[in-house]
Design a protein around this motif. Sequence first.
Motif, PDB file in Angstrom:
ATOM      1  N   UNK B  73       0.495  -1.109  -0.176  1.00  0.00           N
ATOM      2  CA  UNK B  73       0.283   0.161   0.213  1.00  0.00           C
ATOM      3  C   UNK B  73       0.618   0.999   0.395  1.00  0.00           C
ATOM      4  N   UNK B  74       2.193   0.767   0.193  1.00  0.00           N
ATOM      5  CA  UNK B  74       2.661   2.246   0.729  1.00  0.00           C
ATOM      6  C   UNK B  74       3.819   2.440  -0.384  1.00  0.00           C
ATOM      7  N   UNK B  76       2.151   1.907  -3.443  1.00  0.00           N
ATOM      8  CA  UNK B  76       1.166   2.589  -4.055  1.00  0.00           C
ATOM      9  C   UNK B  76       0.951   3.753  -4.492  1.00  0.00           C
ATOM     10  N   UNK B  77       1.192   4.059  -3.232  1.00  0.00           N
ATOM     11  CA  UNK B  77       1.463   6.113  -3.018  1.00  0.00           C
ATOM     12  C   UNK B  77       2.334   6.655  -3.314  1.00  0.00           C
ATOM     13  N   UNK B  79       4.310   5.584  -5.703  1.00  0.00           N
ATOM     14  CA  UNK B  79       4.089   5.294  -6.363  1.00  0.00           C
ATOM     15  C   UNK B  79       2.764   7.124  -7.538  1.00  0.00           C
ATOM     16  N   UNK B  80       1.891   6.890  -6.608  1.00  0.00           N
ATOM     17  CA  UNK B  80       0.868   8.015  -6.955  1.00  0.00           C
ATOM     18  C   UNK B  80       1.734   9.750  -6.489  1.00  0.00           C
ATOM     19  N   UNK B  83       4.212   9.604 -10.138  1.00  0.00           N
ATOM     20  CA  UNK B  83       3.074  10.312 -11.445  1.00  0.00           C
ATOM     21  C   UNK B  83       2.804  11.869 -11.306  1.00  0.00           C
ATOM     22  N   UNK B  84       2.391  12.076 -10.399  1.00  0.00           N
ATOM     23  CA  UNK B  84       1.493  13.676  -9.249  1.00  0.00           C
ATOM     24  C   UNK B  84       2.646  14.391  -9.380  1.00  0.00           C
ATOM     25  N   UNK B  86       5.556  14.072 -11.909  1.00  0.00           N
ATOM     26  CA  UNK B  86       6.279  14.404 -12.934  1.00  0.00           C
ATOM     27  C   UNK B  86       5.225  15.242 -13.411  1.00  0.00           C
ATOM     28  N   UNK B  87       3.666  15.272 -13.490  1.00  0.00           N
ATOM     29  CA  UNK B  87       2.462  15.675 -13.797  1.00  0.00           C
ATOM     30  C   UNK B  87       3.063  17.493 -13.638  1.00  0.00           C
ATOM     31  N   UNK B 200      -4.348  16.387 -11.138  1.00  0.00           N
ATOM     32  CA  UNK B 200      -3.973  15.081 -10.685  1.00  0.00           C
ATOM     33  C   UNK B 200      -5.055  14.983 -10.284  1.00  0.00           C
ATOM     34  N   UNK B 201      -5.185  13.675 -10.057  1.00  0.00           N
ATOM     35  CA  UNK B 201      -7.184  12.968  -8.994  1.00  0.00           C
ATOM     36  C   UNK B 201      -6.426  13.178  -7.102  1.00  0.00           C
ATOM     37  N   UNK B 203      -7.142  12.193  -4.026  1.00  0.00           N
ATOM     38  CA  UNK B 203      -7.595  11.163  -3.030  1.00  0.00           C
ATOM     39  C   UNK B 203      -7.934  11.757  -1.768  1.00  0.00           C
TER      40      UNK B 203
END
Lengths: 214, 204
Positions: B73-74, B76-77, B79-80, B83-84, B86-87, B200-201, B203
């Motif tokens: 889970x960590x 995943x966060x 990576x999110x 990626x954010x 990078x945007x 950026x979605x 969460x």
Amino acid sequence: MRRIGLLMILGMLFITAAWWMFLVSPRNSRIAELGDELVVAQDTEQRLRVQVRQLEEIRDREVEYLAALGQLEALIPERPLLDEFIEAIFALTNDTGVELQTLSPSLPAVAGDDTDLREIAISAQIEGEFFEILGFLFGLNEMDRLVRVDGISASSSVDESGVTVLAVGVQMTLFTLADLLPPLDDIVIPGDGGTGTTTTTLAGDAEAGGEVSP
Amino acid sequence: MRPINLLPPEVAEERSRRRRAGLLIFGVVAYIALLGVGVLYWDSRVSAARDDVDAQLEINQSLEREVVALNSAGDLQIEYQDRSDLVRTALATDIDWGILLNDLARLLPPRVWVETFSGTTVTETTPGVLGQVAFSGVGFDFPDVSAWLRALDSDQFNGVTGTWVSTVAEGIIGDANVVTFTSTAVLTSAAATNRAETLIPEIP
């Protein structure tokens, strides 16, 4: 007799002092050390509990994270996916009514130090009426793929029917995470069979074309 | 009735001496026993403190095992977030050209029109400067060029500042006398988009 009593009292005082110094004091120090260790361990427990709670929250939101990652991957894909971009921009020109005249994508180039980001500079020449051009520019901002417009040059002219037409050059940048060519380790030389040693060099960097020569 | 002791005084003295010696030995033994009990008491305190620490460490180890089990889970966060970032990096110098052109059309003075326009983003060498734009335009007279400058420098035109006209020249289009001019301006950070935050979605 009195002297013996006095000596005994002095002896007791001495023994008591030695007892305190050599037997009790080290134990007190050890108790203090263990107390400090306990405080540190309790702090660690609090930190770990917070961490566990945060990780559990993330785990509970795994679907949302995966969906968000999917969107972010669509914005900046792993591979250049130029084919999909050309289709998307062609669809956008059809939707907005502008005419796409030229499209010149360059090879992916590293965006800077300490980043995985690769930039694909693209220049496009389009033609259309003012509001069609506006629609095209707004459409670029709303594409699933991240497109950054770095420059625009426009000149107006009047066509045979008297309508003002803009010829617009658009400098855009797409983003990806990989070079056009796979890493050298992944390049399989036909007939080599994966044995032996082959020296493979890139002629120039990715900007210069990244030609592979054995 | 008063007791009468018929023993010689040496015997009484000997008894008294023995009693004192006995008391002395008892006192010494009691004293040493007291010191020994004290040591045992402190040992028990050390032991209790160590037990507390051991129990706490056991709790921590159990929590660490939970953290390891939840590591995916960590990841995943992380990576999110990567990626954010990078945007955000990609859109650090993003200018909303559509809004800019729309504002230009909206605020253009009535007797002025633009023939060519070019704009580019620049590497931020001057703080707050994101890009520059250049125009060539046409008006009917010199005051129209002043109106152009005032329009671009007005606070209604967000993100454009430092408007300048470098040449103004008389000319003729058909039968009409006109002035042609070239102009430049600077794009400030107010012209930048906030697309990164909208794309950026989020969460919750």
